[in-house]
Scaffold this motif. Structure first.
Motif, PDB file in Angstrom:
ATOM      1  N   VAL A 164       0.795  -1.154  -0.007  1.00  0.00           N
ATOM      2  CA  VAL A 164      -0.152   0.016  -0.212  1.00  0.00           C
ATOM      3  C   VAL A 164       1.006   1.303  -0.108  1.00  0.00           C
ATOM      4  CG1 VAL A 164      -1.934   1.482   1.181  1.00  0.00           C
ATOM      5  CG2 VAL A 164      -1.810  -1.294   1.386  1.00  0.00           C
ATOM      6  N   VAL A 165       0.674   2.156  -0.914  1.00  0.00           N
ATOM      7  CA  VAL A 165       1.662   3.286  -1.195  1.00  0.00           C
ATOM      8  C   VAL A 165       0.756   4.531  -1.034  1.00  0.00           C
ATOM      9  CG1 VAL A 165       3.273   4.212  -2.870  1.00  0.00           C
ATOM     10  CG2 VAL A 165       3.088   1.798  -2.738  1.00  0.00           C
ATOM     11  N   SER A 166       1.469   5.479  -0.368  1.00  0.00           N
ATOM     12  CA  SER A 166       0.426   6.943  -0.236  1.00  0.00           C
ATOM     13  C   SER A 166       0.685   7.509  -1.675  1.00  0.00           C
ATOM     14  CB  SER A 166       1.371   7.646   0.809  1.00  0.00           C
ATOM     15  OG  SER A 166       0.724   8.868   0.739  1.00  0.00           O
ATOM     16  N   GLN A 167      -0.419   7.921  -1.792  1.00  0.00           N
ATOM     17  CA  GLN A 167      -0.572   8.766  -3.314  1.00  0.00           C
ATOM     18  C   GLN A 167       0.545   9.957  -3.421  1.00  0.00           C
ATOM     19  OE1 GLN A 167      -2.287  12.292  -2.376  1.00  0.00           O
ATOM     20  NE2 GLN A 167      -1.271  13.104  -4.095  1.00  0.00           N
ATOM     21  N   VAL A 168       0.933  10.508  -2.335  1.00  0.00           N
ATOM     22  CA  VAL A 168       1.730  11.789  -2.571  1.00  0.00           C
ATOM     23  C   VAL A 168       3.037  11.237  -2.898  1.00  0.00           C
ATOM     24  CG1 VAL A 168       2.613  11.735  -0.004  1.00  0.00           C
ATOM     25  CG2 VAL A 168       2.560  13.949  -1.210  1.00  0.00           C
ATOM     26  N   ILE A 169       3.593  10.297  -2.585  1.00  0.00           N
ATOM     27  CA  ILE A 169       5.130  10.123  -3.354  1.00  0.00           C
ATOM     28  C   ILE A 169       4.814   9.289  -4.721  1.00  0.00           C
ATOM     29  CG2 ILE A 169       5.857   9.418  -1.073  1.00  0.00           C
ATOM     30  CD1 ILE A 169       6.002   6.341  -1.838  1.00  0.00           C
ATOM     31  N   VAL A 170       3.747   8.886  -4.868  1.00  0.00           N
ATOM     32  CA  VAL A 170       3.548   8.644  -6.595  1.00  0.00           C
ATOM     33  C   VAL A 170       3.712   9.820  -7.400  1.00  0.00           C
ATOM     34  CG1 VAL A 170       2.054   7.394  -7.965  1.00  0.00           C
ATOM     35  CG2 VAL A 170       2.507   6.388  -5.712  1.00  0.00           C
ATOM     36  N   SER A 171       2.559  10.881  -6.791  1.00  0.00           N
ATOM     37  CA  SER A 171       2.468  12.224  -7.386  1.00  0.00           C
ATOM     38  C   SER A 171       3.927  12.929  -7.645  1.00  0.00           C
ATOM     39  CB  SER A 171       1.441  13.175  -6.573  1.00  0.00           C
ATOM     40  OG  SER A 171       0.172  12.440  -6.569  1.00  0.00           O
ATOM     41  N   LYS A 172       4.681  12.842  -6.682  1.00  0.00           N
ATOM     42  CA  LYS A 172       5.841  13.502  -6.734  1.00  0.00           C
ATOM     43  C   LYS A 172       6.839  12.901  -7.674  1.00  0.00           C
ATOM     44  CE  LYS A 172       6.631  15.041  -1.751  1.00  0.00           C
ATOM     45  NZ  LYS A 172       7.153  14.653  -0.390  1.00  0.00           N
ATOM     46  N   ALA A 173       7.092  11.416  -7.667  1.00  0.00           N
ATOM     47  CA  ALA A 173       7.773  10.761  -8.557  1.00  0.00           C
ATOM     48  C   ALA A 173       7.182  11.177 -10.113  1.00  0.00           C
ATOM     49  CB  ALA A 173       7.724   9.360  -8.305  1.00  0.00           C
TER      50      ALA A 173
ATOM     51  N   ILE B   8     -10.247   8.599   6.338  1.00  0.00           N
ATOM     52  CA  ILE B   8      -9.908   7.262   6.258  1.00  0.00           C
ATOM     53  C   ILE B   8      -9.124   7.306   5.123  1.00  0.00           C
ATOM     54  CG2 ILE B   8     -11.644   6.018   7.714  1.00  0.00           C
ATOM     55  CD1 ILE B   8     -13.024   5.010   5.116  1.00  0.00           C
ATOM     56  N   ASN B   9      -8.117   6.165   5.082  1.00  0.00           N
ATOM     57  CA  ASN B   9      -7.670   6.022   3.573  1.00  0.00           C
ATOM     58  C   ASN B   9      -8.357   5.150   2.809  1.00  0.00           C
ATOM     59  OD1 ASN B   9      -5.256   7.093   3.556  1.00  0.00           O
ATOM     60  ND2 ASN B   9      -3.945   5.203   3.752  1.00  0.00           N
ATOM     61  N   ILE B  10      -8.499   5.523   1.479  1.00  0.00           N
ATOM     62  CA  ILE B  10      -9.127   4.652   0.260  1.00  0.00           C
ATOM     63  C   ILE B  10      -8.188   4.222  -0.526  1.00  0.00           C
ATOM     64  CG2 ILE B  10     -11.377   5.802   0.792  1.00  0.00           C
ATOM     65  CD1 ILE B  10     -11.253   7.086  -1.732  1.00  0.00           C
ATOM     66  N   ALA B  11      -8.583   3.487  -1.466  1.00  0.00           N
ATOM     67  CA  ALA B  11      -7.899   3.058  -2.784  1.00  0.00           C
ATOM     68  C   ALA B  11      -8.428   3.903  -3.735  1.00  0.00           C
ATOM     69  CB  ALA B  11      -7.913   1.624  -3.034  1.00  0.00           C
ATOM     70  N   ILE B  12      -7.201   4.578  -4.614  1.00  0.00           N
ATOM     71  CA  ILE B  12      -7.529   5.340  -5.735  1.00  0.00           C
ATOM     72  C   ILE B  12      -7.332   4.647  -6.869  1.00  0.00           C
ATOM     73  CG2 ILE B  12      -7.812   7.682  -4.308  1.00  0.00           C
ATOM     74  CD1 ILE B  12      -5.054   8.461  -5.715  1.00  0.00           C
ATOM     75  N   GLY B  13      -6.398   3.664  -6.535  1.00  0.00           N
ATOM     76  CA  GLY B  13      -5.802   2.797  -7.835  1.00  0.00           C
ATOM     77  C   GLY B  13      -5.345   1.311  -7.096  1.00  0.00           C
ATOM     78  N   CYS B  14      -5.333   0.380  -8.002  1.00  0.00           N
ATOM     79  CA  CYS B  14      -4.836  -0.885  -7.487  1.00  0.00           C
ATOM     80  C   CYS B  14      -4.369  -1.710  -8.752  1.00  0.00           C
ATOM     81  CB  CYS B  14      -5.811  -1.529  -6.671  1.00  0.00           C
ATOM     82  SG  CYS B  14      -7.195  -2.144  -7.163  1.00  0.00           S
ATOM     83  N   SER B  15      -3.437  -2.808  -8.397  1.00  0.00           N
ATOM     84  CA  SER B  15      -3.048  -3.711  -9.335  1.00  0.00           C
ATOM     85  C   SER B  15      -2.922  -4.973  -8.806  1.00  0.00           C
ATOM     86  CB  SER B  15      -1.912  -3.198 -10.324  1.00  0.00           C
ATOM     87  OG  SER B  15      -1.160  -3.998 -11.185  1.00  0.00           O
ATOM     88  N   GLY B  16      -3.145  -6.156  -9.327  1.00  0.00           N
ATOM     89  CA  GLY B  16      -2.821  -7.448  -8.965  1.00  0.00           C
ATOM     90  C   GLY B  16      -3.976  -7.985  -8.158  1.00  0.00           C
ATOM     91  N   LEU B  17      -5.006  -7.289  -7.795  1.00  0.00           N
ATOM     92  CA  LEU B  17      -5.962  -7.879  -6.817  1.00  0.00           C
ATOM     93  C   LEU B  17      -7.455  -6.995  -7.299  1.00  0.00           C
ATOM     94  CD1 LEU B  17      -7.257  -5.488  -4.694  1.00  0.00           C
ATOM     95  CD2 LEU B  17      -5.072  -5.986  -3.409  1.00  0.00           C
ATOM     96  N   GLU B  18      -8.283  -7.981  -7.028  1.00  0.00           N
ATOM     97  CA  GLU B  18      -9.843  -7.572  -7.473  1.00  0.00           C
ATOM     98  C   GLU B  18     -10.265  -6.787  -6.455  1.00  0.00           C
ATOM     99  OE1 GLU B  18     -11.853  -7.904 -10.072  1.00  0.00           O
ATOM    100  OE2 GLU B  18     -10.317  -9.075 -11.126  1.00  0.00           O
TER     101      GLU B  18
ATOM    102  N   SER C 271      -7.518   1.389   4.165  1.00  0.00           N
ATOM    103  CA  SER C 271      -7.745   1.980   5.487  1.00  0.00           C
ATOM    104  C   SER C 271      -6.932   1.308   6.634  1.00  0.00           C
ATOM    105  CB  SER C 271      -9.129   2.027   5.742  1.00  0.00           C
ATOM    106  OG  SER C 271      -9.645   2.473   6.996  1.00  0.00           O
ATOM    107  N   ALA C 272      -6.726  -0.024   6.599  1.00  0.00           N
ATOM    108  CA  ALA C 272      -6.031  -0.768   7.559  1.00  0.00           C
ATOM    109  C   ALA C 272      -4.438  -0.492   7.516  1.00  0.00           C
ATOM    110  CB  ALA C 272      -6.126  -2.149   7.198  1.00  0.00           C
ATOM    111  N   ALA C 273      -3.844  -0.262   6.305  1.00  0.00           N
ATOM    112  CA  ALA C 273      -2.464   0.440   6.173  1.00  0.00           C
ATOM    113  C   ALA C 273      -2.232   1.521   6.762  1.00  0.00           C
ATOM    114  CB  ALA C 273      -2.109   0.223   4.653  1.00  0.00           C
ATOM    115  N   GLU C 274      -3.226   2.609   6.858  1.00  0.00           N
ATOM    116  CA  GLU C 274      -2.988   3.609   7.524  1.00  0.00           C
ATOM    117  C   GLU C 274      -2.771   3.834   9.068  1.00  0.00           C
ATOM    118  OE1 GLU C 274      -5.105   8.451   7.293  1.00  0.00           O
ATOM    119  OE2 GLU C 274      -6.497   6.426   7.513  1.00  0.00           O
ATOM    120  N   LEU C 275      -3.228   2.671   9.499  1.00  0.00           N
ATOM    121  CA  LEU C 275      -2.750   2.634  10.883  1.00  0.00           C
ATOM    122  C   LEU C 275      -1.350   2.475  11.137  1.00  0.00           C
ATOM    123  CD1 LEU C 275      -5.309  -0.120  12.062  1.00  0.00           C
ATOM    124  CD2 LEU C 275      -5.350   2.151  12.610  1.00  0.00           C
ATOM    125  N   VAL C 276      -0.419   2.324  10.333  1.00  0.00           N
ATOM    126  CA  VAL C 276       1.158   2.316  10.359  1.00  0.00           C
ATOM    127  C   VAL C 276       1.609   3.465   9.333  1.00  0.00           C
ATOM    128  CG1 VAL C 276       1.382   0.116  11.115  1.00  0.00           C
ATOM    129  CG2 VAL C 276       1.488   0.399   8.554  1.00  0.00           C
TER     130      VAL C 276
END
Length: 229
Positions: free
Chosen positions: A41-50, A166-176, A205-210
């Motif tokens: 699970v990757v935060s959007q902000v580092i993807v946007s920066k890259a 809460i965190n939500i998924a705005i994009g994903c790959s490899g899972l339904e 959302s679970a990943a946001e706990l860490v």
């Protein structure tokens, strides 16, 4: 057992950086041995920066509409202008909040334009194609390690009539992203008619706990042990 493992030690990401390689290197430094079927699970902000989806607010020419909304909401007019440029339409304006529909079709506050964790005088826009971004990171991890993982790009969103975000998924790959359970039976034999679970959102959302949203400096996490398709 499901485990959520923070990926610490990720350096400041800048335009052109290889997010997949950065994640792999951070995992190695932290002693995290990735496995097949892990979920990254990757935060959007580092993807946007890259990807270069960061703007300097001093370069923004403010429209009259943005000035009017800024006066109404108390926001920086330059920030409002970036919000407008990132939106298909404004859904609602109340207090200091501008709810819009983004060009991706997401309905959220401020079109997802983020002023945090990008530096003074800058704003991060959402990735242009979050699913494609997730696919590229997943492919890169597979190229570097030979492992087949899933990748979720996450962002923080509010919820109607609920306090807190809460965190939500705005994009994903490899899972339904959706688990359709319609047609299954409950404990009493009653057929489920509307049960479709957004697995991707629940994992994000679970990943946001860490991961956190403040100064944790942990923009990614590994979820291990969840069986997915």
């Amino acid at each position: 057992m499901i485990k959520i493992i923070p990926i610490r030690g990720i350096p400041e990401v800048k335009y052109g950086d290889d997010v997949g390689e950065i994640i792999i290197n951070a995992c190695r430094r932290e002693g995290i041995e990735l496995q097949d079927n892990d979920i990254i699970v990757v935060s959007q902000v580092i993807v946007s920066k890259a990807e270069g989806n960061v703007v300097n607010l001093d370069d923004i020419i403010v429209s009259k509409h943005a000035e009017q909304l800024a006066a109404l909401t108390g926001k920086d007019p330059r920030h409002v202008e970036v919000i407008l440029r990132s939106s298909r339409k404004i859904v609602k304006v109340k207090g200091g909040v501008i709810i819009t529909e983004t060009k991706h079709g997401l309905v959220c506050a401020n079109a997802g334009v983020d002023l945090s964790n990008v530096g003074e005088g800058k704003a991060a826009l959402l990735p242009e194609d979050p699913d494609k971004s997730a696919q590229q990171i997943r492919n890169r991890i597979r190229d570097l390690t030979g492992l087949d993982v899933a990748v979720i790009i996450c962002d923080t969103h509010g919820r109607p009539f609920r306090r807190g975000t809460i965190n939500i998924a705005i994009g994903c790959s490899g899972l339904e992203p959706l688990w359709d359970r319609r047609g299954e039976k409950d404990l009493y034999g009653r057929e489920l008619r509307s049960k479709v679970t957004c697995v991707a959102d629940e994992l994000a959302s679970a990943a946001e706990l860490v991961i956190g949203q403040a100064d944790e400096g942990t923009p990614a996490a590994v979820i291990r042990g969840y069986r997915y398709e």
